[in-house]
Design a protein around this motif. Structure first.
Motif, PDB file in Angstrom:
ATOM      1  N   TYR A  31      28.672  21.745 -40.573  1.00 36.03           N
ATOM      2  CA  TYR A  31      29.619  21.594 -41.665  1.00 36.03           C
ATOM      3  C   TYR A  31      29.928  22.951 -42.292  1.00 36.03           C
ATOM      4  O   TYR A  31      29.020  23.726 -42.595  1.00 36.03           O
ATOM      5  CB  TYR A  31      29.049  20.677 -42.748  1.00 36.03           C
ATOM      6  N   MET A  32      31.216  23.184 -42.531  1.00 40.35           N
ATOM      7  CA  MET A  32      31.642  24.389 -43.242  1.00 40.35           C
ATOM      8  C   MET A  32      32.707  24.025 -44.253  1.00 40.35           C
ATOM      9  O   MET A  32      33.467  23.051 -44.060  1.00 40.35           O
ATOM     10  CB  MET A  32      32.146  25.457 -42.272  1.00 40.35           C
ATOM     11  N   TYR A  33      32.779  24.816 -45.333  1.00 40.56           N
ATOM     12  CA  TYR A  33      33.623  24.477 -46.467  1.00 40.56           C
ATOM     13  C   TYR A  33      34.293  25.740 -47.015  1.00 40.56           C
ATOM     14  O   TYR A  33      33.715  26.831 -46.974  1.00 40.56           O
ATOM     15  CB  TYR A  33      32.785  23.894 -47.613  1.00 40.56           C
ATOM     16  N   TRP A  34      35.478  25.569 -47.554  1.00 38.67           N
ATOM     17  CA  TRP A  34      36.137  26.594 -48.351  1.00 38.67           C
ATOM     18  C   TRP A  34      36.381  26.041 -49.751  1.00 38.67           C
ATOM     19  O   TRP A  34      36.937  24.941 -49.917  1.00 38.67           O
ATOM     20  CB  TRP A  34      37.473  27.015 -47.743  1.00 38.67           C
ATOM     21  N   LYS A  44      36.401  24.128 -56.534  1.00 37.74           N
ATOM     22  CA  LYS A  44      37.308  23.107 -56.010  1.00 37.74           C
ATOM     23  C   LYS A  44      37.375  23.251 -54.495  1.00 37.74           C
ATOM     24  O   LYS A  44      37.592  24.352 -53.980  1.00 37.74           O
ATOM     25  CB  LYS A  44      38.711  23.271 -56.602  1.00 37.74           C
ATOM     26  N   LEU A  45      37.258  22.134 -53.791  1.00 36.46           N
ATOM     27  CA  LEU A  45      37.253  22.150 -52.333  1.00 36.46           C
ATOM     28  C   LEU A  45      38.675  22.286 -51.792  1.00 36.46           C
ATOM     29  O   LEU A  45      39.553  21.492 -52.147  1.00 36.46           O
ATOM     30  CB  LEU A  45      36.604  20.869 -51.817  1.00 36.46           C
ATOM     31  N   ILE A  46      38.872  23.262 -50.911  1.00 37.65           N
ATOM     32  CA  ILE A  46      40.188  23.488 -50.309  1.00 37.65           C
ATOM     33  C   ILE A  46      40.275  22.755 -48.969  1.00 37.65           C
ATOM     34  O   ILE A  46      41.155  21.926 -48.753  1.00 37.65           O
ATOM     35  CB  ILE A  46      40.442  24.989 -50.096  1.00 37.65           C
ATOM     36  N   TYR A  47      39.392  23.089 -48.064  1.00 37.64           N
ATOM     37  CA  TYR A  47      39.300  22.465 -46.748  1.00 37.64           C
ATOM     38  C   TYR A  47      37.837  22.419 -46.347  1.00 37.64           C
ATOM     39  O   TYR A  47      37.025  23.185 -46.832  1.00 37.64           O
ATOM     40  CB  TYR A  47      40.060  23.286 -45.689  1.00 37.64           C
ATOM     41  N   TYR A  48      37.545  21.517 -45.413  1.00 42.73           N
ATOM     42  CA  TYR A  48      36.216  21.497 -44.847  1.00 42.73           C
ATOM     43  C   TYR A  48      36.293  21.132 -43.367  1.00 42.73           C
ATOM     44  O   TYR A  48      37.336  20.681 -42.877  1.00 42.73           O
ATOM     45  CB  TYR A  48      35.289  20.536 -45.593  1.00 42.73           C
ATOM     46  N   SER A  49      35.192  21.356 -42.676  1.00 45.37           N
ATOM     47  CA  SER A  49      35.131  21.085 -41.234  1.00 45.37           C
ATOM     48  C   SER A  49      33.764  20.490 -40.906  1.00 45.37           C
ATOM     49  O   SER A  49      32.739  20.966 -41.396  1.00 45.37           O
ATOM     50  CB  SER A  49      35.337  22.376 -40.447  1.00 45.37           C
ATOM     51  N   GLY A  58      40.660  19.113 -48.546  1.00 43.42           N
ATOM     52  CA  GLY A  58      39.887  18.807 -49.730  1.00 43.42           C
ATOM     53  C   GLY A  58      40.809  18.483 -50.885  1.00 43.42           C
ATOM     54  O   GLY A  58      41.886  17.915 -50.707  1.00 43.42           O
ATOM     55  N   GLU A  59      40.392  18.862 -52.106  1.00 42.01           N
ATOM     56  CA  GLU A  59      41.152  18.549 -53.322  1.00 42.01           C
ATOM     57  C   GLU A  59      42.432  19.364 -53.465  1.00 42.01           C
ATOM     58  O   GLU A  59      43.448  18.871 -53.974  1.00 42.01           O
ATOM     59  CB  GLU A  59      40.321  18.878 -54.565  1.00 42.01           C
TER      60      GLU A  59
ATOM     61  N   TYR B 100      30.227  13.935 -46.464  1.00 39.56           N
ATOM     62  CA  TYR B 100      29.250  14.797 -47.130  1.00 39.56           C
ATOM     63  C   TYR B 100      29.919  15.916 -47.895  1.00 39.56           C
ATOM     64  O   TYR B 100      29.638  17.099 -47.676  1.00 39.56           O
ATOM     65  CB  TYR B 100      28.242  15.332 -46.121  1.00 39.56           C
ATOM     66  N   LYS B 101      30.780  15.578 -48.800  1.00 39.28           N
ATOM     67  CA  LYS B 101      31.362  16.541 -49.709  1.00 39.28           C
ATOM     68  C   LYS B 101      30.529  16.587 -50.981  1.00 39.28           C
ATOM     69  O   LYS B 101      29.642  15.761 -51.199  1.00 39.28           O
ATOM     70  CB  LYS B 101      32.815  16.156 -50.008  1.00 39.28           C
ATOM     71  N   TYR B 102      30.848  17.569 -51.810  1.00 46.31           N
ATOM     72  CA  TYR B 102      30.084  17.805 -53.024  1.00 46.31           C
ATOM     73  C   TYR B 102      31.024  17.856 -54.213  1.00 46.31           C
ATOM     74  O   TYR B 102      32.123  18.387 -54.126  1.00 46.31           O
ATOM     75  CB  TYR B 102      29.327  19.142 -52.926  1.00 46.31           C
TER      76      TYR B 102
END
Lengths: 114, 114
Positions: A31-34, A44-49, A58-59, B100-102
């Protein structure tokens, strides 16, 4: 083991320019997140993988794009930069499966759009 | 849906006195909860996490937090503040969906007075 690395650390863009923020992790995390962090706000979540070849919004995805061709890399692309994208950007990763895992964060990229 | 509320945006304490940073959560499921610390111009570092084991969780640098289901709270405490504790603190809840977001709180800035 470098963990999560981000480049560049700082960048100033003119309105309408484009750029790619780089993120690499060496922990073999699925899992990776921006995220973006604006003053006085949480992240604030932009994108995730959830793995190579799989990404989702994301949001706050508008104005950004991502790709995930390898497990290690998760670049974030800004097209047609706008002043509203001035922010600090954090990349994070975590192992897959199970909501109890914490995220590991990179040091951030401070972006200013003028 | 999950949410998290940090009840104080700023907290000031004198060096050597106790620290209390308050966090309330909302979750339909048994949540995973985290506290992160962010020092100025740095990335986020995990302080501690609750994952349905012991309700009193000990973390790094003398911090601990207690999960209270009846009060839907996960407050962060430290018996004696040190100057190096001055930072931004984020309470985070993990979603229990398969993605699995936060969800991040808006943060509490801790100031430690000499």
């Amino acid at each position: 083991n470098a963990g999560v690395t981000q480049t560049p650390k700082f960048r100033i863009l003119k309105i309408g320019q484009s750029m790619t923020l780089q993120c690499t992790q060496d922990m073999n995390h699925n899992y990776m997140y921006w995220y973006r962090q604006d003053p006085g706000m949480g992240l604030k979540l932009i994108y995730y993988s959830v793995g190579a070849g799989i990404t989702d919004k994301g949001e706050v995805p508008n104005g950004y794009n991502v790709s995930r061709s390898t497990t290690e890399d998760f670049p974030l692309r800004l097209e047609l930069a706008a002043p509203s994208q001035t922010s600090v950007y954090f990349c994070a990763s975590r192992p897959g499966l199970g909501s109890s895992y914490e995220q590991y964060f990179g040091p951030g990229t401070r972006l200013t759009v003028t | 849906a999950q949410s998290v509320t940090q009840l104080d945006s700023h907290v000031s304490v004198s060096e050597g006195t106790p620290v209390l940073l308050r966090c309330n959560y909302s979750s339909s499921y048994s949540p995973s909860l985290f506290w992160y610390v962010q020092h100025p111009n740095k990335g986020l570092q995990l302080l501690l996490k609750y994952t349905s084991a012991a309700t009193l969780v000990k973390g790094i640098n003398g911090f601990e937090a207690e999960f209270k289901k009846s009060e839907t709270s996960f407050h962060l405490t430290k018996p004696s503040a040190h100057m190096s504790d001055a930072a931004e603190y984020f309470c985070v809840v993990s979603t229990t969906s398969g993605t699995y977001k936060y969800i991040f709180g808006t943060g509490t800035r801790l100031k430690v007075l000499a």
